[in-house]
Design a protein around this motif. Structure first.
Motif, short mmCIF file in Angstrom:
data_model
loop_
_atom_site.label_atom_id
_atom_site.label_comp_id
_atom_site.label_asym_id
_atom_site.label_seq_id
_atom_site.Cartn_x
_atom_site.Cartn_y
_atom_site.Cartn_z
N LEU A 104 0.83 -1.21 0.00
CA LEU A 104 0.00 0.00 0.00
C LEU A 104 0.86 1.25 0.00
CD1 LEU A 104 -2.87 -0.92 2.47
CD2 LEU A 104 -3.00 -0.63 0.01
N TYR A 105 2.03 1.16 0.60
CA TYR A 105 2.95 2.30 0.61
C TYR A 105 3.27 2.73 -0.82
CZ TYR A 105 7.06 5.13 1.51
OH TYR A 105 7.95 6.17 1.55
N LYS B 49 0.24 4.24 -2.61
CA LYS B 49 0.01 5.64 -2.23
C LYS B 49 1.02 6.57 -2.88
CE LYS B 49 -2.19 4.70 2.20
NZ LYS B 49 -2.15 4.93 3.64
N GLN B 50 2.28 6.15 -2.95
CA GLN B 50 3.30 6.97 -3.60
C GLN B 50 2.97 7.16 -5.09
OE1 GLN B 50 6.62 8.21 -2.30
NE2 GLN B 50 5.29 8.15 -0.54
N GLY C 276 -0.17 9.40 -5.51
CA GLY C 276 0.20 10.78 -5.25
C GLY C 276 0.99 11.38 -6.40
N PHE D 8 2.84 12.07 0.67
CA PHE D 8 1.83 11.05 0.41
C PHE D 8 1.85 9.90 1.39
CE2 PHE D 8 3.27 12.50 -3.92
CZ PHE D 8 2.33 13.51 -4.00
N GLU D 9 2.77 9.88 2.33
CA GLU D 9 2.90 8.72 3.21
C GLU D 9 1.67 8.50 4.08
OE1 GLU D 9 6.60 9.52 5.16
OE2 GLU D 9 7.72 8.40 3.64
N GLN E 159 -1.43 10.00 3.44
CA GLN E 159 -2.60 10.46 2.70
C GLN E 159 -3.36 9.26 2.12
OE1 GLN E 159 -3.54 13.65 2.76
NE2 GLN E 159 -1.75 14.01 4.04
N PHE E 160 -4.50 9.53 1.53
CA PHE E 160 -5.32 8.56 0.82
C PHE E 160 -5.78 7.40 1.71
CE2 PHE E 160 -1.90 9.98 -2.19
CZ PHE E 160 -2.64 11.01 -2.75
N LEU F 226 -7.40 4.03 0.48
CA LEU F 226 -6.61 2.94 -0.09
C LEU F 226 -6.22 1.88 0.95
CD1 LEU F 226 -4.21 4.89 -2.47
CD2 LEU F 226 -6.19 3.53 -3.09
N ASP F 227 -6.45 2.18 2.21
CA ASP F 227 -6.06 1.22 3.27
C ASP F 227 -6.97 0.03 3.33
OD1 ASP F 227 -3.88 2.69 4.06
OD2 ASP F 227 -5.00 3.84 5.53
#
Length: 78
Positions: free
Chosen positions: A3-4, A7-8, A11, A70-71, A73-74, A77-78
């Motif tokens: 997921l990291y 998200k990157q 972003g 972005f770490e 954020q969002f 998406l989790d």
């Protein structure tokens, strides 16, 4: 891919859309600055390549300059 990295990448996509849209608006007003969009495109391409290498190597390294934004954020998406 974790997921990291998702998200990157998300972003980076959103940032690319915003920056390119603003760049084209500026170019429509000040035409001699058209070369800047090429430079920005190359920078984003480098960020994508760095992100792909980090994801393949399973390294949780943020992208340069914008990755730390972005770490956390969002949350959808989790």
């Amino acid at each position: 891919m974790s997921l990291y990295h998702l998200k990157q990448g998300f972003g980076l996509l959103l940032t690319g859309i915003v920056v390119n849209t603003l760049g084209y608006i500026v170019i429509s007003i000040i035409t001699p600055l058209a070369f800047i969009t090429n430079i920005i495109g190359i920078v984003f391409l480098i960020f994508v390549v760095l992100g792909v290498f980090n994801a393949l190597n399973q390294e949780r390294t943020p992208l340069p300059i914008i990755g730390h934004l972005f770490e956390n954020q969002f949350p959808f998406l989790d």
